[in-house]
Design a protein around this motif. Structure first.
Motif, PDB file in Angstrom:
ATOM      1  N   UNK A   1     -17.349   5.071  14.901  1.00  0.00           N
ATOM      2  CA  UNK A   1     -17.246   6.196  15.652  1.00  0.00           C
ATOM      3  C   UNK A   1     -17.297   6.082  17.087  1.00  0.00           C
ATOM      4  N   UNK A   2     -16.589   6.656  18.175  1.00  0.00           N
ATOM      5  CA  UNK A   2     -16.812   6.670  19.356  1.00  0.00           C
ATOM      6  C   UNK A   2     -17.978   7.569  19.795  1.00  0.00           C
ATOM      7  N   UNK A   3     -18.038   8.633  19.123  1.00  0.00           N
ATOM      8  CA  UNK A   3     -19.206   9.497  19.436  1.00  0.00           C
ATOM      9  C   UNK A   3     -20.533   9.229  18.735  1.00  0.00           C
ATOM     10  N   UNK A   4     -20.639   9.151  17.481  1.00  0.00           N
ATOM     11  CA  UNK A   4     -21.776   8.944  16.858  1.00  0.00           C
ATOM     12  C   UNK A   4     -22.346   7.563  16.606  1.00  0.00           C
ATOM     13  N   UNK A   5     -21.267   6.436  16.810  1.00  0.00           N
ATOM     14  CA  UNK A   5     -21.432   4.929  16.659  1.00  0.00           C
ATOM     15  C   UNK A   5     -21.827   4.688  15.396  1.00  0.00           C
ATOM     16  N   UNK A   6     -21.452   5.517  14.355  1.00  0.00           N
ATOM     17  CA  UNK A   6     -21.520   5.246  12.958  1.00  0.00           C
ATOM     18  C   UNK A   6     -20.223   4.586  12.435  1.00  0.00           C
ATOM     19  N   UNK A   7     -20.525   4.007  11.256  1.00  0.00           N
ATOM     20  CA  UNK A   7     -19.312   3.280  10.496  1.00  0.00           C
ATOM     21  C   UNK A   7     -18.720   4.624   9.674  1.00  0.00           C
ATOM     22  N   UNK A   8     -17.321   4.415   9.577  1.00  0.00           N
ATOM     23  CA  UNK A   8     -16.637   5.229   8.535  1.00  0.00           C
ATOM     24  C   UNK A   8     -15.320   4.698   8.129  1.00  0.00           C
TER      25      UNK A   8
ATOM     26  N   UNK B   1       0.308  -8.055  10.960  1.00  0.00           N
ATOM     27  CA  UNK B   1      -0.634  -7.818  12.121  1.00  0.00           C
ATOM     28  C   UNK B   1      -0.431  -6.678  12.844  1.00  0.00           C
ATOM     29  N   UNK B   2       0.634  -6.760  13.498  1.00  0.00           N
ATOM     30  CA  UNK B   2       0.980  -5.716  14.728  1.00  0.00           C
ATOM     31  C   UNK B   2       1.106  -4.384  13.965  1.00  0.00           C
ATOM     32  N   UNK B   3       1.566  -4.513  12.832  1.00  0.00           N
ATOM     33  CA  UNK B   3       1.783  -3.184  11.984  1.00  0.00           C
ATOM     34  C   UNK B   3       0.450  -2.417  11.910  1.00  0.00           C
ATOM     35  N   UNK B   4      -0.552  -3.189  11.376  1.00  0.00           N
ATOM     36  CA  UNK B   4      -1.699  -2.423  11.229  1.00  0.00           C
ATOM     37  C   UNK B   4      -2.406  -2.259  12.625  1.00  0.00           C
ATOM     38  N   UNK B   5      -2.416  -3.133  13.640  1.00  0.00           N
ATOM     39  CA  UNK B   5      -2.997  -2.845  14.684  1.00  0.00           C
ATOM     40  C   UNK B   5      -2.289  -1.540  15.418  1.00  0.00           C
ATOM     41  N   UNK B   6      -1.092  -1.248  15.155  1.00  0.00           N
ATOM     42  CA  UNK B   6      -0.593  -0.097  15.670  1.00  0.00           C
ATOM     43  C   UNK B   6      -0.842   1.123  14.970  1.00  0.00           C
ATOM     44  N   UNK B   7      -1.458   0.908  13.812  1.00  0.00           N
ATOM     45  CA  UNK B   7      -1.952   2.170  13.193  1.00  0.00           C
ATOM     46  C   UNK B   7      -3.307   2.614  13.426  1.00  0.00           C
ATOM     47  N   UNK B   8      -4.034   1.892  14.024  1.00  0.00           N
ATOM     48  CA  UNK B   8      -5.505   2.119  14.454  1.00  0.00           C
ATOM     49  C   UNK B   8      -5.630   3.261  15.650  1.00  0.00           C
TER      50      UNK B   8
ATOM     51  N   UNK C   1      -6.480   5.659  18.568  1.00  0.00           N
ATOM     52  CA  UNK C   1      -7.158   5.351  19.992  1.00  0.00           C
ATOM     53  C   UNK C   1      -8.377   5.805  20.140  1.00  0.00           C
ATOM     54  N   UNK C   2      -8.439   7.129  19.468  1.00  0.00           N
ATOM     55  CA  UNK C   2      -9.882   7.757  19.638  1.00  0.00           C
ATOM     56  C   UNK C   2     -10.238   7.644  18.006  1.00  0.00           C
ATOM     57  N   UNK C   3     -11.490   7.069  17.917  1.00  0.00           N
ATOM     58  CA  UNK C   3     -12.204   6.818  16.724  1.00  0.00           C
ATOM     59  C   UNK C   3     -13.205   7.620  16.308  1.00  0.00           C
ATOM     60  N   UNK C   4     -12.732   8.897  15.764  1.00  0.00           N
ATOM     61  CA  UNK C   4     -13.966  10.063  15.449  1.00  0.00           C
ATOM     62  C   UNK C   4     -14.113  10.394  14.164  1.00  0.00           C
TER      63      UNK C   4
END
Length: 173
Positions: free
Chosen positions: A71-78, A120-127, A129-132
């Motif tokens: 998470x970009x805010x809490x730095x916790x894994x989710x 690989x590209x398909x997975x990378x594109x599905x991540x 930008x904001x990880x909350x």
């Protein structure tokens, strides 16, 4: 590179029409690429639909599963669910060429097409930008927004009179 051969789709012995291939990918798949991932613990199902025509191939590659993000805010894994789909046309020519966005040319002598890079590209594109994390409360987001820098929609500051004189020279010509 030999492990990437597991992702070859052999089309030479197939009849014209639709054919389906399935792959399960995990962290070992991503370790085959020399790039750093922004996610961990992928558990992804890949469905490759090949529509074989006499002069070209159509691939539809769907990925669905989960990855672990920080998470970009809490730095916790989710755990983040991902789902994406891309379509690619593969035609035959003299040599390999992927300069066009949705069209790949492969040599006429090839009997299989490797889909690992497309997966690989398909997975990378599905991540995202904001990880909350879904555990972040609306109150935390409101506080973050309150203290975030704001964009100024005001016009530029008053111009320096020395520059104005130079602008006048430009306007006279």
């Amino acid at each position: 590179m030999d492990k990437l051969r597991n992702y070859d789709v052999s089309f030479s012995g197939l009849k014209t029409g639709k054919h389906e291939f399935r792959f399960e990918i995990n962290k070992e798949f991503f370790q085959l690429f020399d790039t750093e991932q922004e996610f961990t613990n992928p558990g992804i199902s890949v469905n490759v639909l090949l529509d074989k025509h006499s002069t070209f191939l159509e691939f539809e590659i769907k990925v669905k599963g989960t990855v672990e993000l920080v998470c970009d805010i809490t730095n916790e894994n989710f755990s983040q669910p991902i789902e994406n789909e891309i379509r690619v046309l593969v035609k035959f020519g003299e040599e390999y060429d992927d300069s066009e966005e949705d069209v790949i040319t492969i040599p006429s002598s090839d009997h299989a097409f490797n889909v690992s890079q497309l997966i690989y590209e398909n997975v990378a594109l599905s991540i995202p930008m904001k990880k909350i994390s879904p555990n972040v409360s609306d109150e935390d987001l409101a506080i973050l927004e309150k203290f975030s820098p704001k964009e100024n929609d005001e016009e530029e500051h008053e111009s320096d009179p020395r520059w104005d004189a130079l602008k006048n020279l430009k306007n006279k010509n």
